[in-house]
Scaffold this active site. Sequence first.
Site, PDB file in Angstrom:
ATOM      1  CG  ASP A 178      -1.755   1.159   1.431  1.00 22.18           C
ATOM      2  OD1 ASP A 178      -1.551   2.027   0.710  1.00 22.18           O
ATOM      3  OD2 ASP A 178      -2.834   1.161   2.177  1.00 22.18           O
ATOM      4  CE  LYS A 203      -7.409   8.567   1.831  1.00 23.54           C
ATOM      5  NZ  LYS A 203      -7.087   7.345   2.408  1.00 23.54           N
TER       6      LYS A 203
HETATM    7  C1  LIG Z   1      -7.439   6.033   2.773  1.00 24.27           C
HETATM    8  C2  LIG Z   1      -6.577   4.916   2.623  1.00 24.27           C
HETATM    9  C3  LIG Z   1      -7.007   3.702   2.426  1.00 24.27           C
HETATM   10  C4  LIG Z   1      -8.405   3.302   1.950  1.00 24.27           C
HETATM   11  O1  LIG Z   1      -8.892   3.903   0.855  1.00 24.27           O
HETATM   12  P1  LIG Z   1     -10.323   4.379   0.474  1.00 24.27           P
HETATM   13  O2  LIG Z   1     -10.197   4.919  -0.833  1.00 24.27           O
HETATM   14  O3  LIG Z   1     -10.692   5.307   1.624  1.00 24.27           O
HETATM   15  O4  LIG Z   1     -11.150   3.220   0.453  1.00 24.27           O
HETATM   16  C5  LIG Z   1      -6.184   2.560   2.271  1.00 24.27           C
HETATM   17  N1  LIG Z   1      -4.560   2.822   2.662  1.00 24.27           N
HETATM   18  C6  LIG Z   1      -4.294   3.974   3.139  1.00 24.27           C
HETATM   19  C7  LIG Z   1      -3.057   4.243   3.468  1.00 24.27           C
HETATM   20  C8  LIG Z   1      -5.240   5.025   3.192  1.00 24.27           C
HETATM   21  O5  LIG Z   1      -4.792   6.233   3.500  1.00 24.27           O
END
Ligand SMILES: *Cc1c(COP(=O)(O)O)cnc(C)c1O
Length: 381
Positions: A178, A203
């Site tokens: 991630d 994000k």
């Molecule tokens: C926000 C976030 C997610 C989840 O993403 P969504 O678009 O809200 O479903 C996963 N990993 C990280 C690091 C995040 O900041």
Amino acid sequence: MAERRGWAPETLAAHTLAGVDATSGAIVPGIAPSTTYQRDADNNYRRGAIYSRADNPGYKVAAELLAALEGGVEGLLFASGMAAATAVFLALEPGDHVIAPQVMYWALRRWLQDTASRWGLEIELVACDDLAAVAAALRPGKTKLVWLESPANPLWTISDIEAIAALAHQAGARLAVDSTVATPILTRPLLLGADIVMHSATKYLNGHSDVVAGALVTAEKDAFWARVRGNLSGVGGVLGPFEAWLLQRGMRTLPLRVKAASAGALQLAQRLGRHPHVAAVLYPGLPNFPNHAVAARQMQGGFGGMLSIRVQGGEAAAVATAARVELWQRATSLGGVESLLEHRASIEGPASPVPSDLLRLSVGLEAVDDLYDDLDRALRG
Ligand SMILES: *Cc1c(COP(=O)(O)O)cnc(C)c1O
């Protein structure tokens, strides 16, 4: 094709790779609202698209740009970061052992512990910033996936992607990362040996706090990726065409935004480290931060726009500080142009490893002096 020309990320993002519309000459890609596509008279679908749950041409613009930025071979867009992440876990088999970090995005940790475990995955949460702990947890032949997040929410824990890719592969496991916080501008996990990279495109990729989206990019189109790909259309968490269009539009300024946010976060981390009401600053760019040397090696051009502070006086002081900010917005999420601040324990609940005096800061694009002055005033009360 374009990445073979050796274009820099700024060039790829500004150009988008989408090309000029062949019919109209439009230089900006269009929005493709059609849910269905014409079948040719000879009963084939030579133009590629059949039905929009799998094939909207508007998905390609952002997906191909992201794949080029990450150095991967294929990208897929999903309805959210959670839809993207869960598509990877749903490609595993019941009984598979999975290693995930103790410090990670809380909603995914909760889904792994509640839902993935009930469906037969054996989830083990490990301190992934510690190579020896990862090596000890790997069970050759049984561990099928190592999931990393680096820097990891909301303590910004750094994991050594290259070293863990080697350990995972030796044990016969895949590595997925991630990379929401690092973005491909600062880190390219696939080039460090990861098999799949995941983003909450909500994000930094979109960057304007107006789209919920997720994305995956793979290093290889193998059988596992085919199952992940099947989970996009099969589970059906697809992005809408307008959101896909907004996402590609946001991505065109990604390199500029990420570098500006990183430079601002570094300055704030340094200044807040000397603040009398701040007990600790958590930021991978600070030389005394755990695994700073790893961060300096695997992050290029900055340490990201996210940091956390621990406020002197505990939870009550942290919540009171958050109540007093005027420029920073009290809100969850991250990676937008506006700076956000959040008392993280309030959202993660009692099972969270997050200290109760912690405020998470997402640094946007405002002037650093304005951001610092607002926080300074709020901290002093
Ligand atoms: C926000 C976030 C997610 C989840 O993403 P969504 O678009 O809200 O479903 C996963 N990993 C990280 C690091 C995040 O900041």
